[in-house]
Design an enzyme around this catalytic site. Structure first.
Site, mmCIF file in Angstrom:
data_model
loop_
_atom_site.group_PDB
_atom_site.id
_atom_site.type_symbol
_atom_site.label_atom_id
_atom_site.label_comp_id
_atom_site.label_asym_id
_atom_site.label_seq_id
_atom_site.Cartn_x
_atom_site.Cartn_y
_atom_site.Cartn_z
ATOM 1 N N LYS A 198 4.387 0.279 9.288
ATOM 2 C CA LYS A 198 4.510 1.688 8.423
ATOM 3 C C LYS A 198 3.884 2.672 9.681
ATOM 4 O O LYS A 198 4.548 3.782 9.346
ATOM 5 C CB LYS A 198 3.809 1.425 7.157
ATOM 6 C CG LYS A 198 4.761 1.184 6.266
ATOM 7 C CD LYS A 198 4.038 1.050 4.934
ATOM 8 C CE LYS A 198 3.043 0.033 4.656
ATOM 9 N NZ LYS A 198 2.674 -0.004 3.223
ATOM 10 N N ARG A 202 5.594 -13.187 9.164
ATOM 11 C CA ARG A 202 5.964 -11.808 8.932
ATOM 12 C C ARG A 202 7.385 -12.083 9.446
ATOM 13 O O ARG A 202 7.693 -12.912 10.529
ATOM 14 C CB ARG A 202 5.336 -10.880 9.755
ATOM 15 C CG ARG A 202 3.951 -10.468 9.597
ATOM 16 C CD ARG A 202 3.323 -9.648 10.376
ATOM 17 N NE ARG A 202 3.682 -8.160 10.301
ATOM 18 C CZ ARG A 202 3.356 -7.325 9.450
ATOM 19 N NH1 ARG A 202 1.974 -7.633 8.794
ATOM 20 N NH2 ARG A 202 3.740 -6.024 9.412
ATOM 21 N N GLU A 257 0.681 -1.002 -0.082
ATOM 22 C CA GLU A 257 -0.151 -0.007 0.054
ATOM 23 C C GLU A 257 1.008 1.227 0.139
ATOM 24 O O GLU A 257 1.857 1.320 0.964
ATOM 25 C CB GLU A 257 -0.927 0.061 1.195
ATOM 26 C CG GLU A 257 -2.019 1.090 1.188
ATOM 27 C CD GLU A 257 -2.914 1.152 2.632
ATOM 28 O OE1 GLU A 257 -2.638 0.020 3.203
ATOM 29 O OE2 GLU A 257 -3.455 1.941 2.793
HETATM 30 P P1 ATP Z 1 2.284 -2.314 7.831
HETATM 31 O O1 ATP Z 1 1.914 -3.240 8.878
HETATM 32 O O2 ATP Z 1 3.952 -2.060 8.096
HETATM 33 O O3 ATP Z 1 1.703 -1.162 7.431
HETATM 34 P P2 ATP Z 1 1.393 -3.628 5.617
HETATM 35 O O4 ATP Z 1 1.408 -5.188 5.847
HETATM 36 O O5 ATP Z 1 0.038 -3.044 6.071
HETATM 37 O O6 ATP Z 1 2.716 -3.470 6.727
HETATM 38 P P3 ATP Z 1 1.451 -3.689 2.870
HETATM 39 O O7 ATP Z 1 2.033 -2.243 1.953
HETATM 40 O O8 ATP Z 1 0.038 -3.829 2.966
HETATM 41 O O9 ATP Z 1 1.974 -3.359 4.244
HETATM 42 O O10 ATP Z 1 2.484 -4.995 2.575
HETATM 43 C C1 ATP Z 1 2.684 -5.326 1.270
HETATM 44 C C2 ATP Z 1 3.155 -6.591 1.513
HETATM 45 O O11 ATP Z 1 4.236 -6.651 2.302
HETATM 46 C C3 ATP Z 1 1.981 -7.576 2.008
HETATM 47 O O12 ATP Z 1 1.937 -8.679 1.377
HETATM 48 C C4 ATP Z 1 2.329 -7.813 3.482
HETATM 49 O O13 ATP Z 1 1.961 -9.042 3.827
HETATM 50 C C5 ATP Z 1 3.946 -7.871 3.299
HETATM 51 N N1 ATP Z 1 4.757 -7.510 4.679
HETATM 52 C C6 ATP Z 1 4.490 -6.207 5.301
HETATM 53 N N2 ATP Z 1 5.074 -6.263 6.386
HETATM 54 C C7 ATP Z 1 5.790 -7.647 6.410
HETATM 55 C C8 ATP Z 1 6.682 -8.269 7.439
HETATM 56 N N3 ATP Z 1 7.092 -7.520 8.595
HETATM 57 N N4 ATP Z 1 7.268 -9.375 7.128
HETATM 58 C C9 ATP Z 1 7.042 -9.808 5.726
HETATM 59 N N5 ATP Z 1 6.100 -9.551 5.022
HETATM 60 C C10 ATP Z 1 5.464 -8.135 5.308
HETATM 61 MG MG MG Z 2 -1.582 -3.363 4.750
#
Ligand code: ATP
Ligand code: MG
Length: 560
Positions: free
Chosen positions: A271, A261, A36
């Site tokens: 984020k 994760r 995102e």
């Molecule tokens: P955050 O919690 O930091 O906002 P998010 O999951 O909302 O992270 P996205 O931009 O939606 O962030 O994530 C894009 C991709 O990265 C998704 O497939 C998510 O599952 C993966 N991802 C995000 N954080 C991690 C992590 N700590 N370890 C592994 N994969 C991750």
């Molecule tokens: Mg997300």
């Protein structure tokens, strides 16, 4: 990429291999990485990228970058550009760059189609009423009073929602599934919200926006994703992912797989929380070298190959766990040990004057040049000529007027080696009015050229040095953990409570050898005996400590 992309075998590889062996979709493999654009990528994303791109590459498939831009308020074009360039820096090239917003029209059409089938309805309840009505675990949900609207009425209302006739938050579109389902995700999930917000790509053309659940699987299907890889928190969403695709009659449905994760000790990877560190001025920006963002790690000097190797090694499991940051650092150190050139830099300088150093015919001190190996690990990196004269900088730590026990560096009467140059013996000190040593006087042995004792006599210590008249001034940033606790915020719920107030020490007036003038932005070198340091990407003669020399990970493993 020439490096092996294969990860240690895991359940995702098993699933993909089985599909390939069964001849599913003619063996076609397609994944996507769906961030995102509401912030920059962090180390956790690096793992997802390595998994998404790695699986595709290992099976001869492709991986698409899809910006999941369904929340207009928090999203921004600058994040999109940052994400694209961070992925490139990490070493991956998406087969295509798409946006969930590319599919808004198709998603809308599909939503109308579900309404027509009696599988979605417009709900006029507010958010609180909707969540209350959903019930809870072991507590049945309650049907919305609007649940049994006719398809015609729903369609008319939904079209008016799309036309912008209703205020924000006044209605939603919900899938009509099961208000008593044991999985909360299936209790009539929301598909659309009314939100008049400027979208960074579609502007103000849509007053309604799809939810993650409604957008994600359908976007996968539109793109031809075969394996939709995501993190474990989406596991409970998988039945909904399948429900939408089943009811849209999509052929060759993508399938979702979840992996753990990546979390690191002393590190946060949310984020939202990273954004607040930037907002609150705790760090200098998203690219502050203390940030676990890819731009921060880049400025810090982390080689992308080391990040990839680490992410592959931590691999794909289905158990969430926090990895030791020391393990990541050991990957960085190993890479830099093999690849970084060696330089000499004195961080806390103390003057060393050689009282028997010769002068030339004009009375000026002689300058000698010593060829010093750039990288003992890579002989083809050659040598460089390092100037040496009778006035030198050494580390304050490398001299003690009264040496404590087991201190083998310089002290009056003691002989040490100046790396690659000469053996020197301290004879006296010069002090200021307060009694502080401001200069060390010493003699050198002219017969020890290159730092070799002519008679094979032993010296216990080899020190780095910089010729004072040739030295360049530099600023060096030393870093410690940004958070003192292994799991920041675990005790109080607030990571800021565990913030390390001394995570950065800025040293000015450091003295470095002249070759460092030519360091290219981002280049990482080893300052001999001190650690690995990255030349700043923008400011000349500013260096960031990437990692120290000591392998703390080896020590941790030995202990366990
Ligand atoms: P955050 O919690 O930091 O906002 P998010 O999951 O909302 O992270 P996205 O931009 O939606 O962030 O994530 C894009 C991709 O990265 C998704 O497939 C998510 O599952 C993966 N991802 C995000 N954080 C991690 C992590 N700590 N370890 C592994 N994969 C991750
Ligand atoms: Mg997300």
């Amino acid at each position: 990429m020439t490096e092996p992309s294969a990860m240690p075998s895991n359940f995702i590889y098993d699933a993909v291999s089985a599909d390939v062996a069964a001849g599913k979709r003619g063996g076609r493999i397609q994944t996507r990485f769906p961030p995102e654009p509401n912030g920059y990528l962090h180390i956790g994303h690096a793992k997802a990228i390595v998994v998404d791109f790695g699986v595709a590459a290992d099976f001869g498939g492709i991986c698409i970058l899809r910006l999941d831009d369904t929340n207009p308020e928090t999203e921004d074009t600058s994040f999109v550009e940052g994400i694209v360039s961070d992925i490139e820096w990490l070493g991956y090239e998406p087969a295509d760059v798409r946006y969930a917003s590319d599919y808004f029209e198709q998603l809308y059409t599909w939503a109308e189609w579900l309404i027509g089938k009696g599988l979605a309805y417009v709900d006029d309840q507010d958010g609180d009423a909707i969540s209350a009505g959903r019930g809870g675990y072991g507590k049945p949900g309650v049907d919305s009073p609007y649940r049994d609207r006719s398809p015609e009425e729903n369609l008319a209302l939904f079209r008016r929602m799309r036309a912008g006739e209703f205020p924000d938050g006044s209605r939603v579109l919900r899938a009509k599934i099961d208000m008593n389902h044991e999985n909360m995700q299936l209790r009539d999930p929301i598909m659309y919200r009314i939100r008049r917000a400027h979208h960074h790509r579609t502007g103000s053309s849509w007053p309604i926006y799809p939810t993650y659940d409604w957008a994600h699987g359908q976007s996968d299907a539109i793109e031809g994703t075969t394996h939709s890889l995501c993190t474990l928190e989406f596991e409970s969403h998988r039945p909904l992912y399948d429900w939408f695709l089943d009811h849209l009659d999509v052929e060759d449905q993508p399938r979702q797989y979840e992996f753990a994760r990546l979390e690191l000790t002393h590190t946060i990877t949310s984020k939202r929380r990273l954004a607040s560190l930037v907002m609150d001025g705790v760090v200098d920006g998203w690219d502050d070298p203390r940030m676990p963002t890819l731009r921060g790690l880049r400025r810090r000097g982390y080689p992308p190959a080391a990040l990839r190797a680490f992410c592959r090694e931590v691999g794909t499991t289905r158990t969430n766990s926090r990895k030791a940051i020391e393990e990541l650092e050991s990957y960085v150190r190993r890479d830099l040990n093999a690849n970084a050139q060696r330089r000499m830099a004195v961080l806390r300088p103390l003057k060393l004057r050689l009282t028997n150093w010769p002068v030339d015919d004009d009375g000026a001190p002689v300058v000698e040049y010593f060829d010093i190996t750039n990288n003992p690990e890579r002989s083809d990196d050659g040598t460089r000529a390092v100037p040496f004269t009778g006035e030198l900088w050494i580390e304050q730590d490398d001299f003690r007027e009264v040496p404590p026990p087991k201190y083998f560096r310089l002290s009056p009467g003691r002989e040490v080696r100046l790396r690659g140059a000469f053996l020197v013996t301290a004879t006296d000190v010069v002090k200021d009015a307060d009694g502080n040593v401001v200069e060390v006087l010493a003699t050198y042995d002219p017969a020890s050229r290159g730092g070799n004792a002519p008679d094979g006599r032993k010296v216990k210590s080899t020190m780095h040095w910089v010729s004072a008249p040739h030295a360049e001034d530099a600023t060096v940033a030393l870093y410690d953990r940004l958070f003192t606790a292994q799991a920041p915020g675990e005790a109080t719920g607030e990571p800021l409570d565990d913030l390390n107030p001394n995570s950065r020490e800025l040293l000015t007036g450091c003295k470095v050898e002249p070759a460092l003038r030519d360091a290219t932005p981002g280049e990482v070198v080893q300052f001999e005996r001190l650690g690995y340091f990255a030349a700043d990407l923008d400011t000349p003669m500013l260096f960031h400590r990437t990692v120290g020399l000591r392998d703390e990970w080896a020590a941790i493993q030995k202990r366990s």
